[in-house]
Design an enzyme around this catalytic site. Structure first.
Site, PDB file in Angstrom:
ATOM      1  CE  LYS A  54      -4.428  -1.372   0.374  1.00 31.85           C
ATOM      2  NZ  LYS A  54      -5.503  -0.900  -0.509  1.00 31.85           N
ATOM      3  CB  SER A  74      -9.829   0.068  10.010  1.00 26.74           C
ATOM      4  OG  SER A  74     -10.369  -0.908   9.139  1.00 26.74           O
ATOM      5  CD  GLU A 130     -13.143 -11.407  -5.230  1.00 31.26           C
ATOM      6  OE1 GLU A 130     -13.511 -10.281  -4.880  1.00 31.26           O
ATOM      7  OE2 GLU A 130     -13.884 -12.217  -5.829  1.00 31.26           O
ATOM      8  N   GLY A 144     -15.952 -13.482   0.083  1.00 33.02           N
ATOM      9  CA  GLY A 144     -16.108 -12.124  -0.457  1.00 33.02           C
ATOM     10  C   GLY A 144     -15.758 -12.143  -1.930  1.00 33.02           C
ATOM     11  CG  ASP A 148     -16.638  -8.037  -4.414  1.00 36.29           C
ATOM     12  OD1 ASP A 148     -16.080  -8.570  -3.423  1.00 36.29           O
ATOM     13  OD2 ASP A 148     -16.140  -7.090  -5.039  1.00 36.29           O
ATOM     14  CB  SER A 190      -0.500  -8.135  -0.849  1.00 37.35           C
ATOM     15  OG  SER A 190      -1.287  -8.785   0.125  1.00 37.35           O
TER      16      SER A 190
END
Lengths: 325, 325
Positions: free
Chosen positions: B59, B84, B211, B215, B217, B311
């Protein structure tokens, strides 16, 4: 034994030669740094990550170097080692790579996972009954004699010591000169080999051995210049439960190590927590000794360039979970 | 939204430009390999270790790239982010390094350790009351508007996506062409950026998004070519609990990603166990998604050269201990 005037068992030439044996076989493990560690300790620290070495610890270096120097005839007769720890897997893997039969003597109550890992590298595992008072070393020597096989001791062997020294050689080749080098100490195969390499590549470097407080025989041996022993040392650093330095490693330590210090198990867990949480490195308790030594602040390393050997990462996650709980 | 014919938000030139912004600031993280993983999967795998990135996750790349492109005037007015997780610390650290005031909107019930870490990087932490039904995004946008500050979204932003893509750029520069690249997917900032970089540097590479099954999607969005959502996804992969892909990332995913797959939490824990025990790498659940994807065998990668992005490594050791128990 404290023969400082005499010839030492391992010289820089031996370590340089070991490095050639290990080239392309052992991993040239990465050197990591941490801004947080530097800020906390006031140092510029370089961590040599032997937890990323083959089979998960520096032990592969010494074992492979020793086995690679056997004659074809010796190789055919095989090797025997006694160990319930990383040396077992190191000799097993080196034997597998070199096509040398390896028999590992392990206590009958050794964790099943360690027995399986050693067998996984193709070694024969011979269990001995610790409770029956059998002497492990004598038992292994007996098997070796019976078979005409070569006994590969865990640390007190010139080729083993020279192999371990290549860890410091690689570190210093990458970092350039350092002011300090912190190394964990059990039987001092790693410590003495690294001390010889470090003093050659970085004259003036101060090499420090770090022991668990519960097994401080080497510290006492160093201070008194007389070999001391410890019985049943109580510490989570299972790789440093060795009873005493060796015939070869003790003189090397006296001649090349600057100082010793001990750390408590609580300090070890805190060092492990730092390495795992902040540096994202899985390091076993023994592997965190040198880090704990710097963090302890017992030696004034502020403003200095400090090498730290992370010796291994073979730890059961359930055991580690208990330590961190 | 599914505008495949139109201009895409991020191109190779953007990623190349981001790499120049990040040079000397972000870590060029190491690429690790594992004989055991290769033997188990029949692949030759290369792990890009973003768990070693600054603040412990990829990130930082996107956040720093975005903040570094603000005008001096924008920089003075500061940035606002809502997160968060790792994006909070990434924006906080980037702000600290660039001298840009950063305010992070976090839920009032966020773990104290995360609030402390974010404050530790010098950011202002603004708590919002999740229970009171406040919409986090609107709340953060309101604060940004009030202050004239710039909102830095966690993934749906061209500079953020371009920054994340530099992870794949570095990986492929080191490994050369690969057959597959497995990347975890939350909002697809990392996935879409890496897919653009990978297809430029290794034409024909098949990029796969992974994924959590709880979750899925993005997988459904990819298959139906219509944006799907998930409410309150249940998974240990906290970084992939995003409700849907973004306005920018969805078209990039449709244009550049080859396939998607999902893994269960049990598979995630097994992948984490492998990374921790065998590779000695502390990787968080989300960070192990791509590894779990390869290990699942759901895509036939045998005989192939496979890139895997790890990651991040920000995980509470007590939480991890429970997973491994």
């Amino acid at each position: 034994m404290n023969d400082l005037g005499g010839a030492q068992a391992v010289t820089w030439a031996d370590i340089d030669s070991a490095a050639r044996s290990l080239a392309g076989v052992a991993h040239r493990t990465p050197v990591m740094t941490s801004r947080t560690f530097d800020a906390r300790t006031g140092t510029k620290a370089f961590f040599k990550c032997e937890n990323f070495q083959r089979m998960g610890a520096f032990k592969f270096r010494g074992a492979y170097n020793a086995l690679s120097r056997l004659t074809p005839e010796e190789g055919r007769k095989g090797v025997v080692a006694f160990s319930s720890g990383n040396h077992a897997q190191a000799v097993a893997l080196a034997g597998q790579l070199l096509g040398i039969p390896a028999a590992i003597v392990m206590p009958a109550d050794a964790p099943e996972v360690k027995v399986a890992a050693t067998k996984g590298y193709g070694a024969e595992v011979i269990l001995y009954d610790r409770a029956a008072g059998q002497d492990r070393e004598a038992f292994a020597a007996g098997i070796a004699a019976e078979r005409g096989a070569t006994l590969i001791p865990p640390f007190d062997h010139p080729h083993v010591i020279a192999g371990q020294g290549t860890a410091a050689k690689e570190l210093l080749e990458e970092t350039g000169p350092l002011d300090w080098l912190f190394v964990c100490c059990g039987g001092a195969g790693l410590l003495s080999g690294c001390a010889v390499a470090a003093r050659h590549l970085s004259p003036g470097i101060k090499v420090v051995g770090v022991e668990p407080a519960g097994g401080d025989d080497a510290t006492r041996s160093f201070r008194t210049k007389t070999l001391q022993r410890v019985e049943n040392p109580q510490t989570i650093a299972d790789g440093a439960r060795t009873q005493s330095l060796g015939r070869l490693t003790f003189p090397l330590v006296l001649a090349n190590v600057h100082d010793f210090l001990t750390v408590t198990d609580e300090e070890l867990v805190e060092a492990m927590r730092f390495l795992w949480e902040r540096m994202k490195l899985v390091v076993e308790p023994t592997g965190a000794l040198a880090t704990a030594g710097v963090l302890s602040g017992r030696l004034d390393t502020r403003g200095a360039r400090v090498g730290v050997i992370l010796s291994g990462g073979n730890v059961d996650l359930r055991m580690a979970a208990k330590l961190f709980a």
